[in-house]
Enzyme design. Structure first.
Site, PDB file in Angstrom:
ATOM      1  N   ALA A  37       0.861  -1.188   0.000  1.00 56.03           N
ATOM      2  CA  ALA A  37       0.000   0.000   0.000  1.00 56.03           C
ATOM      3  C   ALA A  37       0.894   1.234   0.000  1.00 56.03           C
ATOM      4  CB  ALA A  37      -0.921  -0.015   1.212  1.00 56.03           C
ATOM      5  N   LYS A  70      -0.670   6.597  -2.951  1.00 60.56           N
ATOM      6  CA  LYS A  70      -2.125   6.717  -2.885  1.00 60.56           C
ATOM      7  C   LYS A  70      -2.835   5.374  -2.859  1.00 60.56           C
ATOM      8  CE  LYS A  70      -2.285  11.288  -5.054  1.00 60.56           C
ATOM      9  NZ  LYS A  70      -2.790  12.098  -6.189  1.00 60.56           N
ATOM     10  N   GLU A 129       5.739  -9.109 -13.148  1.00 61.49           N
ATOM     11  CA  GLU A 129       4.800 -10.072 -13.731  1.00 61.49           C
ATOM     12  C   GLU A 129       5.442 -10.810 -14.913  1.00 61.49           C
ATOM     13  OE1 GLU A 129       0.303  -9.524 -14.089  1.00 61.49           O
ATOM     14  OE2 GLU A 129       0.985  -9.107 -16.138  1.00 61.49           O
TER      15      GLU A 129
END
Length: 312
Positions: free
Chosen positions: A79, A82, A261
């Site tokens: 986190a 924002k 990824e």
């Protein structure tokens, strides 16, 4: 004569393979709490790993097996910047659906520790906040995840747990995510590249110069970077390898198409997952639901990237 013998050997090999799959589906998988009863979707990979969909597992049987083992599950969530705005919804829905009834420890990596919301957690479940520096590029935030996951396992988790899942914070739970997802190395099929997509259309890193490279004729599924996991040992190997390859690429001025990824997909092409989770386990809220999706368990929420990413 020779061609006839060769054809016979090929036919026998195919018969043996089909027979093995039949035995595996009929006898082995049910003992493990799984089945191949769904015929509208792929439920078994070519390397005999279950593909988990609604209707392909027995939740009560699986829970009873793992309750006897007294397992604990760690989860990481980032986190940063924002993205802190999504954390409350993530944590609250995790309390409702993520490994309910089991020991869970959620690790929140954030540059805004004072803004971490207070969420009431059930007995046996806890949250730890780990401060990290801010970044001006969302790609760097994404890429550093493997390094931080590696350090977390090496410095805090070894000897204190068994499984770990690494999840995107800008997501929320809608349904059960539990013991059916456990395995040595666990991948989640990306919802954007499963239905009606050819392997050649997958957004793998296609430049041979990158250590995330997957050739046109290679690849199995295209997996999410926003949800993966497995045993501590397997995830540690994945994180160390992806971090090492990413850093080696960076020294040569290469950044893979989709950062970690891309490296994750390369790793899982070489090191096949022992459990593959269907797109139920990371859907996208802006997508209409395909008929094959009987339940959405976890999904990425709709957001404006220009508002939340520092360099979008």
């Amino acid at each position: 004569m020779f061609s006839g013998v060769l054809s016979l050997l090929v036919s026998m090999k195919m018969i043996l393979r089909v027979s093995a799959l039949f035995v595996f589906c009929l006898f082995v998988m049910p003992l493990c709490g799984f089945n191949c009863s769904r015929t509208d979707v792929v439920t078994l990979t070519p390397w005999l790993a279950p593909v988990v969909w609604e209707g392909t597992f027995n939740p009560d049987l699986l829970d009873s097996i793992y309750q006897q083992q007294d397992i604990s599950v760690a989860a990481t969530v980032f986190a940063v910047g924002k993205y802190i705005m999504f954390l409350k919804n993530f944590l609250e829905t995790a309390e409702e659906y993520f490994f309910v009834g089991f020991k869970v420890h959620i690790y929140v990596f954030t540059d805004r520790p004072d803004e971490v919301p207070q969420v009431k957690m059930a007995p046996g479940r806890q949250l730890t906040v780990l401060p990290v520096p801010s970044s001006n590029r969302w790609q760097e935030i994404s890429a550093r995840r493997m390094e931080l996951i590696q350090k977390l396992i090496e410095e805090r988790l070894q000897g204190h747990g068994k499984y770990i899942f690494c999840l995107d914070v800008d997501s929320k739970f809608h349904g059960r995510w539990g013991t059916e997802s456990l395995g040595g190395l666990v991948a989640v099929i990306h919802p954007a590249f499963f239905f009606f997509f050819k392997r050649s259309n997958f957004p793998y890193e296609r430049r041979p110069q990158s250590r995330a490279y997957v050739a046109e004729e290679e690849g199995d599924f295209y997996y999410c970077g926003g949800a993966f996991g497995g045993s501590l040992e397997e995830v540690l190997l994945l994180a160390k390898t992806c971090r090492s390859n990413f850093e080696a690429d960076a020294k040569e001025g290469i950044e893979a198409a989709w950062q970690e990824e891309s490296h994750l997909n390369r790793y899982m092409w070489i090191n096949k997952p022992s459990k593959v989770l269907s797109p139920e386990y990371l859907w996208q809220d802006f997508k209409s639901r395909n008929s094959e999706i009987h339940i959405i368990r976890f999904s990425g929420v709709v957001k404006n990237y220009a508002e939340i990413r520092p360099n979008a």
